[in-house]
Design a protein around this motif. Structure first.
Motif, PDB file in Angstrom:
ATOM      1  N   HIS A  12       0.846  -1.290  -0.071  1.00  0.00           N
ATOM      2  CA  HIS A  12      -0.009   0.021  -0.074  1.00  0.00           C
ATOM      3  C   HIS A  12       0.878   1.156  -0.003  1.00  0.00           C
ATOM      4  O   HIS A  12       1.923   1.275   0.729  1.00  0.00           O
ATOM      5  N   THR A  60      -2.554   9.839   9.703  1.00  0.00           N
ATOM      6  CA  THR A  60      -3.297   9.449   8.694  1.00  0.00           C
ATOM      7  C   THR A  60      -4.456   8.765   9.840  1.00  0.00           C
ATOM      8  O   THR A  60      -4.488   9.030  10.793  1.00  0.00           O
ATOM      9  N   GLY A  61      -5.526   8.613   8.975  1.00  0.00           N
ATOM     10  CA  GLY A  61      -6.604   7.690   9.494  1.00  0.00           C
ATOM     11  C   GLY A  61      -6.459   6.537  10.236  1.00  0.00           C
ATOM     12  O   GLY A  61      -5.616   5.796   9.900  1.00  0.00           O
ATOM     13  N   TYR A  74      -8.039  10.498  13.776  1.00  0.00           N
ATOM     14  CA  TYR A  74      -6.515  10.338  12.869  1.00  0.00           C
ATOM     15  C   TYR A  74      -5.606  10.115  13.949  1.00  0.00           C
ATOM     16  O   TYR A  74      -6.081  10.055  15.296  1.00  0.00           O
ATOM     17  N   SER A  90      -8.140   4.058  11.063  1.00  0.00           N
ATOM     18  CA  SER A  90      -8.549   2.925  10.649  1.00  0.00           C
ATOM     19  C   SER A  90      -8.252   2.463   9.286  1.00  0.00           C
ATOM     20  O   SER A  90      -8.851   1.843   8.693  1.00  0.00           O
ATOM     21  N   SER A  91      -7.005   3.421   8.766  1.00  0.00           N
ATOM     22  CA  SER A  91      -6.789   3.349   7.499  1.00  0.00           C
ATOM     23  C   SER A  91      -6.083   2.009   7.031  1.00  0.00           C
ATOM     24  O   SER A  91      -5.444   1.133   8.076  1.00  0.00           O
ATOM     25  N   LYS A  92      -5.772   1.794   5.675  1.00  0.00           N
ATOM     26  CA  LYS A  92      -4.825   0.451   5.323  1.00  0.00           C
ATOM     27  C   LYS A  92      -3.687   0.715   5.677  1.00  0.00           C
ATOM     28  O   LYS A  92      -2.921  -0.369   6.411  1.00  0.00           O
ATOM     29  N   THR A  93      -3.124   1.908   5.678  1.00  0.00           N
ATOM     30  CA  THR A  93      -1.622   2.185   6.147  1.00  0.00           C
ATOM     31  C   THR A  93      -1.522   2.009   7.882  1.00  0.00           C
ATOM     32  O   THR A  93      -0.434   1.055   8.049  1.00  0.00           O
ATOM     33  N   ILE A 132       0.940   5.604  -0.137  1.00  0.00           N
ATOM     34  CA  ILE A 132       0.203   6.694   0.049  1.00  0.00           C
ATOM     35  C   ILE A 132       1.126   8.027   0.152  1.00  0.00           C
ATOM     36  O   ILE A 132       2.154   7.959   0.484  1.00  0.00           O
TER      37      ILE A 132
END
Length: 128
Positions: free
Chosen positions: A12, A29-30, A92, A32-35, A14
């Protein structure tokens, strides 16, 4: 910077803003993000800053995920100056990354000797 993470679900990548905090690279970043999910899984990420003809690539380890209310005010202020302000947004988290290997690239003439940090220690001479 470009932030690459990986794991069982695959790679992934970004684009994110960042600031430095002593030895750490800090971004947000969020939560709950993939990152965030992938970096929690592997505890590693690769960062690239620059263009294809003048780039710094940094292999990092996760120093920690910092909840927004717990980040140092100076770090949060500097981050807000270069990006959005996570203190004013919900969901975040700040990501602290520690460099373990740094490579520089400014064209084919620098193909050898591009590793300038290894295992978190600055090198005094070429390695590659």
């Amino acid at each position: 910077m470009w932030l690459a993470t990986g794991g069982c679900a695959g790679p992934h990548l970004i684009p994110v803003a960042f600031v430095s905090d002593n030895d750490a690279i800090v971004t947000a970043t969020g939560e709950s993000s993939k990152t965030v999910r992938r970096i929690q899984e592997t505890k590693r990420a690769r960062v690239a800053v620059g263009t294809t003809s003048d780039v710094v690539m940094i292999d990092t380890v996760l120093d920690g995920l910092v909840p927004v209310p717990e980040v140092a005010t100076g770090v949060a202020d500097r981050f807000a100056a270069v990006s959005h302000d996570p203190r004013k947004m919900s969901g975040y988290v700040y990501i602290r990354l520690l460099p373990r290997r740094i490579q520089v690239w400014n064209g084919f003439h620098e193909f050898s000797g591009r590793t300038v940090m290894l295992k978190g220690e600055w090198l005094s001479g070429p390695v590659d």
